[in-house]
Design an enzyme around this catalytic site. Structure first.
Site, short mmCIF file in Angstrom:
data_model
loop_
_atom_site.label_atom_id
_atom_site.label_comp_id
_atom_site.label_asym_id
_atom_site.label_seq_id
_atom_site.Cartn_x
_atom_site.Cartn_y
_atom_site.Cartn_z
N ASN A 89 1.05 -0.91 0.01
CA ASN A 89 0.26 0.41 0.19
C ASN A 89 1.00 1.37 -0.22
O ASN A 89 0.53 2.37 -0.28
CB ASN A 89 -1.16 0.15 1.58
N LYS A 137 11.53 -7.92 1.84
CA LYS A 137 11.13 -8.90 0.92
C LYS A 137 10.03 -7.81 0.34
O LYS A 137 9.36 -7.45 1.52
CB LYS A 137 10.41 -9.99 1.09
N GLU A 182 5.52 -7.90 -4.49
CA GLU A 182 5.64 -8.56 -5.41
C GLU A 182 4.11 -7.17 -6.48
O GLU A 182 4.19 -7.21 -7.60
CB GLU A 182 4.77 -10.18 -5.60
N GLY A 217 2.07 -5.51 7.93
CA GLY A 217 0.86 -6.27 7.15
C GLY A 217 0.02 -6.76 8.19
O GLY A 217 -0.20 -6.29 8.95
N GLU A 223 4.16 -4.09 12.75
CA GLU A 223 3.07 -3.07 13.07
C GLU A 223 2.07 -3.72 12.23
O GLU A 223 2.09 -4.06 10.56
CB GLU A 223 3.75 -1.57 11.89
N CYS A 273 -3.58 1.37 6.88
CA CYS A 273 -3.88 0.34 8.83
C CYS A 273 -4.04 1.43 9.37
O CYS A 273 -4.84 1.25 10.19
CB CYS A 273 -2.26 0.00 9.17
N GLU A 317 -11.65 -5.05 9.14
CA GLU A 317 -11.07 -3.86 8.84
C GLU A 317 -11.03 -4.43 7.15
O GLU A 317 -10.88 -4.72 6.28
CB GLU A 317 -9.25 -4.05 8.84
#
Length: 492
Positions: free
Chosen positions: A165, A188, A191, A241, A263, A297, A394
């Protein structure tokens, strides 16, 4: 990484999308697995590139490089590290227009937001460099002939995992404290948004970050985390995430007794007290809600409004939602882009359908936008029953349920009823109400009379199931440094 591939006809013309690769031990590579994953333009649904996926051999090379890079970077003076990283920040600012266009092409947010994010990533890097100069130890009084001190040292190679995001800000929230503290990192990135991460990495490499200090990989998430986290090379794990994935990665780290920073997601409440201008508050809330298409988030996502001003607030919010220009983020005047994928769009629509089926009223929006891409209309709902999934899951999309309340103490309890505790917002001009909100909210990030985002100089992080550890502020370096107690006797 100078070679580029031009976006195919039918997608946004004039955007040169970078050639994607893994960055391991100071070199770009297509990896050894032979596997790739398509990268889509969410505004059109078309394929714009293919990102190579790392295999085991690539990950082992990255781990070996990070181990060697750490020894070199750890022993590089904080002043020299600072020169290199400040230069990298300058390069990011110089290339922010390019990074912004690539970010919009792969993630969808309006170009203004993307370019601003790239510049904020540079600010974040600069701030952490200077904060690392102040990672002080201390001298503790001891007996004659003995020196008792505390020193800080970089913890070691870091494994970091980033969502899609915030394609520039997300990676930099891990890279900046890690490299400023003297750690190496294997990161990482997503993708779905790899181009921005590659361009950031290129800025750091061009500034002189030594080989092995920064390693960028893409791949199947479970394969990457399952290989990196248990490795004895990795000393710290940092993740942003969802709550379920965060719990899984925290468990992997716990099995090998590695510290971690988590987080995680939230479901941020907003409490609007009766003493504020309802129209101004609604407009401020709408700006926060529809930023990045609600894919944040900390996005405000449950709007508790005092009954005496609820009608005015709701009308103004609907008006603000309907005024948002939805479209391709590269087009002038776009206020909100698409969702990242068809999967995310469908998940958002499921929440709206569930709420409507349970009796909620959709005041505006609540539907796909006709045409290509993964667009969803800004949506405002009223009379949402407590059992609706929207009030417990969420939403991560442009959905705004408005819920009336009468008593402040009671609504604070409603706001805190979920297991999440990332962000919370309040609107009031009364000092006693503001004090009650600040004391009462169970969240790590609190904002009064605005819905602004995180800043480098202050800590952000979660409470309850929204995670632990802090990013930003002096606390940002805590996980990347280990505290050593040294007792030094002057004579035997």
């Amino acid at each position: 990484m100078t070679e580029t591939t031009t976006r195919p006809s039918g997608t946004a013309p004039g955007v040169a999308y970078p050639r994607l690769g893994l960055y391991i031990d100071g070199a770009w590579t297509q990896g050894t697995s032979g596997r790739t994953e398509d990268v889509l333009d969410p505004a059109t649904g078309e394929v714009i590139a293919a990102v190579p996926l790392a295999g085991r051999e690539d990950l082992d090379r990255a781990l070996g490089a990070a181990e060697r890079g750490f020894r070199l970077w750890r022993d590089t003076s904080v002043q020299e590290r600072g020169k290199i990283l400040h230069l990298a920040a300058e390069k990011i600012r110089e290339r922010a227009p390019e990074i912004g266009r690539v970010m919009t092409a792969e993630q969808g947010k309006p170009l203004r937001e993307s370019t601003g994010e790239a510049n904020r990533a540079a600010d974040m890097l600069d701030w952490h460099v200077e904060e690392a100069r102040r990672a002080y130890g201390r001298i503790i009084p001891a007996g004659p002939g003995e020196t008792l001190s505390v020193v800080k040292a970089p913890v070691g190679p870091v494994a970091a995992f980033i969502p899609w995001n915030f394609p520039a800000g997300g990676p930099m929230r891990k890279i900046a404290p890690a490299l400023a503290a003297g750690c190496s990192i294997v990161i990482k990135a997503s993708e779905e948004t790899p181009g921005s991460a590659c361009l950031l990495t290129e800025c750091l490499a061009d500034a002189g970050v030594p080989a092995g200090v920064l390693n960028l990989v893409f791949g199947v998430p479970a394969e990457i985390s399952g290989h990196l986290i248990p490795s004895p090379v990795i000393r710290f794990v940092a993740f942003t995430g969802s709550v379920p994935v965060g719990k899984h990665l925290a468990g992997l780290a716990a099995r090998v007794m590695k510290p971690s920073l988590m987080e995680l997601g939230g479901h941020a409440p907003v409490i609007v007290c009766p003493d504020v201008d309802p129209v101004a508050a609604a407009r401020a809330c709408a700006r926060g809600k529809f930023a990045n298409t609600g894919q944040v988030c900390t996005s405000p996502s449950r709007f508790f409004v005092h009954g005496s001003i609820a009608d005015e607030f709701t009308s103004a919010f609907v008006e603000a939602a309907e005024a948002v220009k939805v479209g391709n983020g590269l087009e002038p005047g776009t206020g909100m882009g698409p969702l990242i994928s068809a999967r995310r769009r469908d998940a958002v629509h499921r929440l709206v359908t569930d709420a409507r089926d349970r009796g909620a009223k959709v005041l505006t929006g609540g539907s796909f936008v006709d045409g290509p891409g993964f667009f969803y209309r800004p949506t405002v709902l009223a009379e949402v029953p407590p059992e609706a999934d929207l009030l417990s899951e969420e939403p991560f999309g442009p959905l705004a349920p408005i819920l009336p309340f009468e008593e402040l103490d009671e609504v604070i309890e409603r706001a805190n009823a979920l297991p999440y505790g990332l962000a919370a917002y309040g609107f009031t001009h009364r000092a006693d109400h503001a004090d009650a909100l600040v004391r009462g909210f169970e969240a790590g990030i609190l904002s009064i009379n605005h819905t602004g985002g995180s800043v480098p100089q202050a800590p952000s992080g979660g409470w309850k199931e929204s995670g632990y550890g802090r990013e930003g502020g002096s606390e940002s370096l805590d996980g990347y440094l280990v505290t050593k107690r040294v007792s030094h006797k002057l004579v035997l």
